[in-house]
Design an enzyme around this catalytic site. Structure first.
Site, PDB file in Angstrom:
ATOM      1  CE  LYS A  36       4.478  27.359   4.644  1.00  0.00           C
ATOM      2  NZ  LYS A  36       3.609  26.188   4.569  1.00  0.00           N
ATOM      3  NE  ARG A 131      -2.143  22.586   6.975  1.00  0.00           N
ATOM      4  CZ  ARG A 131      -0.997  23.141   6.567  1.00  0.00           C
ATOM      5  NH1 ARG A 131      -0.196  23.724   7.434  1.00  0.00           N
ATOM      6  NH2 ARG A 131      -0.651  23.103   5.291  1.00  0.00           N
TER       7      ARG A 131
HETATM    8  C1  LIG Z   1       4.225  25.149   4.314  1.00  0.00           C
HETATM    9  C2  LIG Z   1       3.769  24.105   3.381  1.00  0.00           C
HETATM   10  C3  LIG Z   1       4.698  23.327   2.705  1.00  0.00           C
HETATM   11  C4  LIG Z   1       6.185  23.460   2.930  1.00  0.00           C
HETATM   12  O1  LIG Z   1       6.499  23.026   4.213  1.00  0.00           O
HETATM   13  P1  LIG Z   1       8.032  22.984   4.711  1.00  0.00           P
HETATM   14  O2  LIG Z   1       7.953  22.305   6.019  1.00  0.00           O
HETATM   15  O3  LIG Z   1       8.475  24.395   4.794  1.00  0.00           O
HETATM   16  O4  LIG Z   1       8.776  22.222   3.700  1.00  0.00           O
HETATM   17  C5  LIG Z   1       4.226  22.383   1.820  1.00  0.00           C
HETATM   18  N1  LIG Z   1       2.923  22.220   1.606  1.00  0.00           N
HETATM   19  C6  LIG Z   1       1.982  22.959   2.231  1.00  0.00           C
HETATM   20  C7  LIG Z   1       0.552  22.717   1.926  1.00  0.00           C
HETATM   21  C8  LIG Z   1       2.375  23.913   3.148  1.00  0.00           C
HETATM   22  O5  LIG Z   1       1.447  24.643   3.772  1.00  0.00           O
END
Ligand SMILES: *Cc1c(COP(=O)(O)O)cnc(C)c1O
Length: 361
Positions: A36, A131
């Site tokens: 992302k 969340r």
């Molecule tokens: C952004 C995100 C991740 C990855 O998080 P990092 O800290 O970049 O490893 C994993 N799961 C969800 C649901 C996320 O929103």
């Protein structure tokens, strides 16, 4: 070369991902490579696949669509709960999505039937970070409803910690996720294929020698791209922390007073910055700003300090560098600076790699 630009070293990203895939693999955990922060970059996606990540995950369907368009050969998971208004696109382009609302899963089922496809669903569980997530007591009935929906395949469960509230993954919350997987299997007589324990914040727990239980997947973005864990933002042993750097160009360099003159009110961002008189300073302005980066997330070379930024100007002070007009300064970035730079159309992305294997054709 054009500035500002992100220098993206695909070899280093691949190395980081490979090390994490190997270390976690020893504990029976596979890696979902989270893209992302890369705006659907096909080159980075392929570098992750090259390193052995099992699938890709992204929070935005637009990024998944971009990777599909570039023929990135991977199973793709939408890791943010789909919007009802995007259900059709989600079913068309993502193989799996993470979900918490039965109304959304019903819509995915409806669209999947229309498109004559199956869509995988991971149910996210709330384990304290507040969340996304289904309350644990409500999980079983949500699984039941999910199983009853045509063209929906229940793939497993997951949780996400350390994002909103900084709740650390530990033996307790991970054991709850494992127990939930066990009880779904015992009650409903099925196999919970994926038990996704979390994100980069889970690495410390996963490699600590703790009991892993049923956790067999982690979704990793930041740790791969920036080489650090995310509970204390410490570098991970053996990983590169400079796989991605930002380079920006000096457009003004002058000796100026450190203390503004005149009556002080708000600045461009509605703040009234504290002022101390440190005499004359060597100030440089770089042509990059809040639109392109998070100034607080930039790490400048030793001897240079980031003082602040407005939309288009980044202010630096230095006591040892010769920063003349046209000079370039290279920064390391934190996640927030990285995401903004990646998504800014004003920042050029320059990929570097020793092989052409990373470029999908
Ligand atoms: C952004 C995100 C991740 C990855 O998080 P990092 O800290 O970049 O490893 C994993 N799961 C969800 C649901 C996320 O929103």
């Amino acid at each position: 070369m054009t500035a500002p630009r992100l220098g993206i070293d695909l070899d280093k990203i691949c190395h980081n991902a490979r090390i994490l895939v190997e270390r976690l693999g020893k504990h029976g955990i596979s890696v979902t490579g989270v893209t992302k922060a890369t705006l659907g970059s096909a080159e980075i996606a392929v570098a992750l696949l090259e390193a052995g990540v099992k699938r890709l995950g992204d929070s935005r369907i637009e990024n998944i669509e971009a990777m599909r368009l570039a023929h990135v050969p991977a199973s793709m998971t939408l890791i943010r709960s789909p919007m009802l208004s995007q259900a059709k696109r989600v079913v068309r382009h993502a193989d799996v999505s993470c979900n918490t609302e039965i109304a959304v899963i019903q819509k995915l089922s409806f669209e999947a039937q229309k498109a004559d496809r199956n869509h995988g669903v991971i149910l996210m569980v709330e384990l304290g970070d507040l969340r996304e997530g289904i309350m644990p007591d409500d999980l079983m009935q949500t699984v039941r409803k999910t199983l009853s929906l045509p063209n929906i395949v229940f793939k497993g469960i997951g949780t996400n910690l350390a994002c909103r509230s900084g709740v650390s993954p530990d033996g307790d919350n991970m054991a709850i996720l494992s127990e939930l997987a066990d009880s779904i299997e015992a009650t409903l007589g099925l196999t919970v294929e994926i038990v996704s324990g979390g994100n980069s914040a889970n690495i410390e727990w996963a490699l600590s020698g703790a009991k892993i239980g049923r956790i067999n997947d982690l979704r990793l973005g930041e740790a791969i791209l920036l080489g650090c864990e995310t509970l204390h933002r410490q570098p991970i042993d053996g990983l590169h922390t400079d796989a991605i750097t930002l380079c920006a160009e000096v457009i003004e360099a002058k000796s100026k007073p450190s203390k503004p003159s005149g009556r002080i009110a708000q600045n461009a961002f509605g703040e009234a910055p504290p002022v101390t008189d440190r005499g004359l300073v060597t100030q440089a302005i770089l042509a990059v700003g809040q639109q392109d980066i998070d100034p607080s997330g930039l790490q400048a070379p030793i001897g240079i300090e980031v003082m602040g930024a407005s939309s288009d100007h980044l202010i630096l002070e230095t006591d040892c560098f010769e920063l003349s007009v046209g000079a370039e300064v290279v920064f390391q970035l934190n996640y927030s600076a990285l995401v903004r730079a990646m998504t800014s159309p004003f920042v050029t992305k320059v990929m570097k790699s020793s092989s052409t294997d990373y470029y999908p054709r």
